[in-house]
Motif scaffolding. Structure first.
Motif, PDB file in Angstrom:
ATOM      1  N   SER A 122      47.420  11.459  17.450  1.00 26.85           N
ATOM      2  CA  SER A 122      47.218  12.872  17.133  1.00 26.85           C
ATOM      3  C   SER A 122      45.748  13.216  17.292  1.00 26.85           C
ATOM      4  CB  SER A 122      47.674  13.120  15.688  1.00 26.85           C
ATOM      5  OG  SER A 122      47.401  14.447  15.315  1.00 26.85           O
ATOM      6  N   CYS A 123      45.461  14.285  18.017  1.00 22.09           N
ATOM      7  CA  CYS A 123      44.068  14.683  18.258  1.00 22.09           C
ATOM      8  C   CYS A 123      43.818  16.087  17.725  1.00 22.09           C
ATOM      9  CB  CYS A 123      43.762  14.680  19.754  1.00 22.09           C
ATOM     10  SG  CYS A 123      43.888  13.044  20.482  1.00 22.09           S
ATOM     11  N   LEU A 124      42.712  16.233  17.036  1.00 21.79           N
ATOM     12  CA  LEU A 124      42.338  17.540  16.496  1.00 21.79           C
ATOM     13  C   LEU A 124      42.129  18.537  17.634  1.00 21.79           C
ATOM     14  CD1 LEU A 124      41.505  19.187  13.956  1.00 21.79           C
ATOM     15  CD2 LEU A 124      39.156  18.469  14.420  1.00 21.79           C
ATOM     16  N   GLU A 125      42.714  19.722  17.472  1.00 17.22           N
ATOM     17  CA  GLU A 125      42.418  20.833  18.389  1.00 17.22           C
ATOM     18  C   GLU A 125      41.719  21.923  17.561  1.00 17.22           C
ATOM     19  OE1 GLU A 125      42.814  20.594  21.593  1.00 17.22           O
ATOM     20  OE2 GLU A 125      44.408  19.150  21.974  1.00 17.22           O
ATOM     21  N   GLY A 126      42.407  23.046  17.258  1.00 18.91           N
ATOM     22  CA  GLY A 126      41.766  24.125  16.508  1.00 18.91           C
ATOM     23  C   GLY A 126      41.882  23.956  15.001  1.00 18.91           C
ATOM     24  N   VAL A 135      44.016  15.018  24.956  1.00 19.54           N
ATOM     25  CA  VAL A 135      45.406  14.554  24.860  1.00 19.54           C
ATOM     26  C   VAL A 135      45.955  14.239  26.252  1.00 19.54           C
ATOM     27  CG1 VAL A 135      47.753  15.393  24.412  1.00 19.54           C
ATOM     28  CG2 VAL A 135      46.016  15.524  22.620  1.00 19.54           C
ATOM     29  N   ALA A 136      45.664  15.083  27.213  1.00 14.81           N
ATOM     30  CA  ALA A 136      46.172  14.836  28.574  1.00 14.81           C
ATOM     31  C   ALA A 136      45.558  13.568  29.166  1.00 14.81           C
ATOM     32  CB  ALA A 136      45.881  16.037  29.469  1.00 14.81           C
ATOM     33  N   ILE A 137      44.279  13.350  28.889  1.00 13.55           N
ATOM     34  CA  ILE A 137      43.607  12.143  29.388  1.00 13.55           C
ATOM     35  C   ILE A 137      44.258  10.898  28.782  1.00 13.55           C
ATOM     36  CG2 ILE A 137      41.421  10.844  29.240  1.00 13.55           C
ATOM     37  CD1 ILE A 137      40.041  13.705  29.424  1.00 13.55           C
ATOM     38  N   ALA A 138      44.555  10.969  27.485  1.00 18.56           N
ATOM     39  CA  ALA A 138      45.173   9.815  26.811  1.00 18.56           C
ATOM     40  C   ALA A 138      46.615   9.619  27.286  1.00 18.56           C
ATOM     41  CB  ALA A 138      45.135  10.025  25.298  1.00 18.56           C
ATOM     42  N   ALA A 139      47.348  10.700  27.463  1.00 17.52           N
ATOM     43  CA  ALA A 139      48.740  10.587  27.914  1.00 17.52           C
ATOM     44  C   ALA A 139      48.793   9.997  29.325  1.00 17.52           C
ATOM     45  CB  ALA A 139      49.417  11.959  27.871  1.00 17.52           C
ATOM     46  N   SER A 140      47.865  10.426  30.165  1.00 18.70           N
ATOM     47  CA  SER A 140      47.776   9.908  31.517  1.00 18.70           C
ATOM     48  C   SER A 140      47.452   8.416  31.531  1.00 18.70           C
ATOM     49  CB  SER A 140      46.616  10.622  32.187  1.00 18.70           C
ATOM     50  OG  SER A 140      46.993  11.185  33.312  1.00 18.70           O
ATOM     51  N   CYS A 156      42.612  11.396  15.692  1.00 16.12           N
ATOM     52  CA  CYS A 156      41.267  11.508  16.253  1.00 16.12           C
ATOM     53  C   CYS A 156      40.616  12.778  15.716  1.00 16.12           C
ATOM     54  CB  CYS A 156      41.331  11.534  17.772  1.00 16.12           C
ATOM     55  SG  CYS A 156      42.132  10.069  18.456  1.00 16.12           S
ATOM     56  N   SER A 157      39.645  12.592  14.856  1.00 18.74           N
ATOM     57  CA  SER A 157      38.935  13.730  14.264  1.00 18.74           C
ATOM     58  C   SER A 157      37.721  14.000  15.146  1.00 18.74           C
ATOM     59  CB  SER A 157      38.523  13.374  12.826  1.00 18.74           C
ATOM     60  OG  SER A 157      38.022  14.517  12.168  1.00 18.74           O
ATOM     61  N   VAL A 158      37.963  14.723  16.207  1.00 18.80           N
ATOM     62  CA  VAL A 158      36.947  14.876  17.249  1.00 18.80           C
ATOM     63  C   VAL A 158      36.810  16.329  17.694  1.00 18.80           C
ATOM     64  CG1 VAL A 158      37.190  12.531  18.160  1.00 18.80           C
ATOM     65  CG2 VAL A 158      38.670  14.341  19.050  1.00 18.80           C
TER      66      VAL A 158
END
Ligand SMILES: [Zn+2]
Length: 312
Positions: free
Chosen positions: A286-290, A145-150, A122-124
Motif C-alpha cells: 500500500s502506497c500513500l497517495e493523497g 504503484v505502477a512502478i512496483a506493479a510492473s 509506504c509512507s512516502v
C-alpha cells in the motif's frame, strides 16, 4: 507475519511552496499518530532505498524521467521551485524524494514476495497515481504503484496483479499505464465530476474505476465495493494487490467533498485483506497517495495499518 512501514527523510525534503497542501508535514502527521496510537512498535520500520532509472523506465518515458532529473534547482537554492504545472513543482530535493518514494514501493514489493513480511505500507511523497507514462501532474512525478506493479510482473514473474485505488481523485496515471494490460486489474472510485476530469470515457476492460457524486458517504462506497470491486477482484484472482492509498475522501478533508471516516478506511482495508488472503498469499503493498487534512490523514493511516497488521 508482520507489516513493514517504509519511509525516508528525503521524502520530507521535497516541498512545493509553503502554501501547498501536499506538504512534508503530512508524513510527520502520520508518524505522530503511529506513536500516539501505540501501533508503531508493532510495525517493521524500514528505510526506503532509492529506485534506479531503469526501475522508473519500466513505466515512464525517457523524457518524463529527464524532465524531473534535470530541472530540480540546485541545493544552494533551497527555496527555489521549478514549476511543472500550476500545482506541481520541483525543489532541490524532489528528484531524490521521487527515487525514495518509488524505491519504497519496490523494496516493499520484494519484501512481500520474498515472504519477509506479509504486507507493507509506504509512507512516502511525492505521491504517484496521477503521473502518466509521459507526464508529471497533480502533485505526482513518478507513479510509485505502477512502478512496483510492473516490477512484480516483469522482474519477479508474477502473472496477475490488482491495483486498488481509494484516493478521492481518479488515478488517471495508473489507468494510462495499464489500460488494456491483461495482467493488471485496477479497481477504484473517484469523485465525479472532479480533477483530473477523466475515468468515465470508455475505460478499458481491465479498469473498474467507479465515479461517485460529491457528498456521497461511506454507505455508497460500501455498496460499490461489495457489488463491483469484490466480484471483479475474486474473478481476477490476483497474485498480489497494490493499493493507491489516498485518504482525501475523508469527511474532514477540504480537498474534495466525500464523507468517509476512519472506520470506512478500516472496512475497505479489511475487504482487500480478505481477497489477498484468499488468492494472493496475503500479499499487499500500500502506497500513500493523497490526504491533506493532517489530523484526518494520520488517524486514517492508523486505521488502515491496524487492519493490515491484524491489530484490529
Ligand atoms: Zn487525491
Amino acid at each position: 507475519m508482520t507489516t513493514a512501514f517504509y519511509t525516508h527523510d528525503d521524502c520530507k525534503r521535497h516541498e512545493m511552496g509553503s502554501w501547498h497542501p501536499e506538504c512534508p508535514q503530512r508524513l510527520q502527521a502520520i508518524e505522530d499518530q503511529l506513536i500516539s496510537s501505540r501501533i508503531s512498535d508493532y510495525l517493521d520500520h524500514r528505510d526506503a532505498p532509492a529506485a534506479t532509472e531503469a526501475d522508473l523506465a519500466r513505466v515512464h518515458s525517457a523524457d518524463a524521467i529527464y524532465r524531473i532529473r534535470e530541472n530540480c534547482p540546485s541545493e544552494r537554492s533551497e527555496y527555489d521551485h521549478f514549476p511543472l504545472d500550476s500545482d506541481t513543482a520541483l525543489n532541490a530535493y524532489s528528484w531524490r524524494a521521487s527515487l525514495r518514494a518509488a524505491g519504497a514501493a519496490l523494496a516493499a514489493t520484494d519484501a512481500v514476495i520474498d515472504g519477509e513480511v506479509e504486507n507493507a505500507f509506504c509512507s512516502v511523497r511525492p505521491p504517484g497515481h496521477h503521473a502518466t507514462r509521459k507526464e508529471a501532474m497533480g502533485f505526482c512525478f513518478f507513479n510509485n504503484v505502477a512502478i512496483a506493479a510492473s516490477h512484480a510482473l516483469e522482474v519477479r514473474g508474477l502473472k496477475r496483479v490488482a491495483i486498488v485505488d481509494f484516493d478521492v481523485h481518479h488515478g488517471n496515471g495508473t489507468e494510462d499505464i495499464f489500460a488494456n494490460d491483461e495482467r493488471v486489474l485496477m479497481v477504484g472510485f473517484f469523485q465525479h465530476p472532479f480533477y483530473p476530469f477523466s475515468g468515465t470515457d470508455k475505460p478499458a476492460r481491465n479498469m473498474l474505476n467507479i465515479p461517485v457524486a460529491a457528498h456521497s458517504y461511506g454507505d455508497a462506497i460500501h455498496t460499490l465495493v461489495t457489488k463491483q470491486w469484490l466480484p471483479a477482484l475474486r474473478a481476477f484472482r490476483p497474485e498480489m494487490i497494490f493499493i493507491s492509498a489516498g485518504f482525501d475522501a475523508h469527511r474532514e478533508d477540504d480537498m474534495a467533498q466525500l464523507g468517509l471516516v476512519e472506520a470506512d478506511y478500516a472496512w475497505i482495508t479489511r475487504q482487500i485483506m480478505d481477497v489477498a488472503r484468499e488468492f494472493s498469499q496475503g500479499r499487499i503493498v500500500s502506497c500513500l497517495e493523497g490526504g491533506y487534512n493532517l489530523s484526518a490523514l494520520g488517524r486514517s493511516v492508523v486505521a488502515h495499518l491496524k487492519v493490515l497488521a491484524d491489530l484490529e
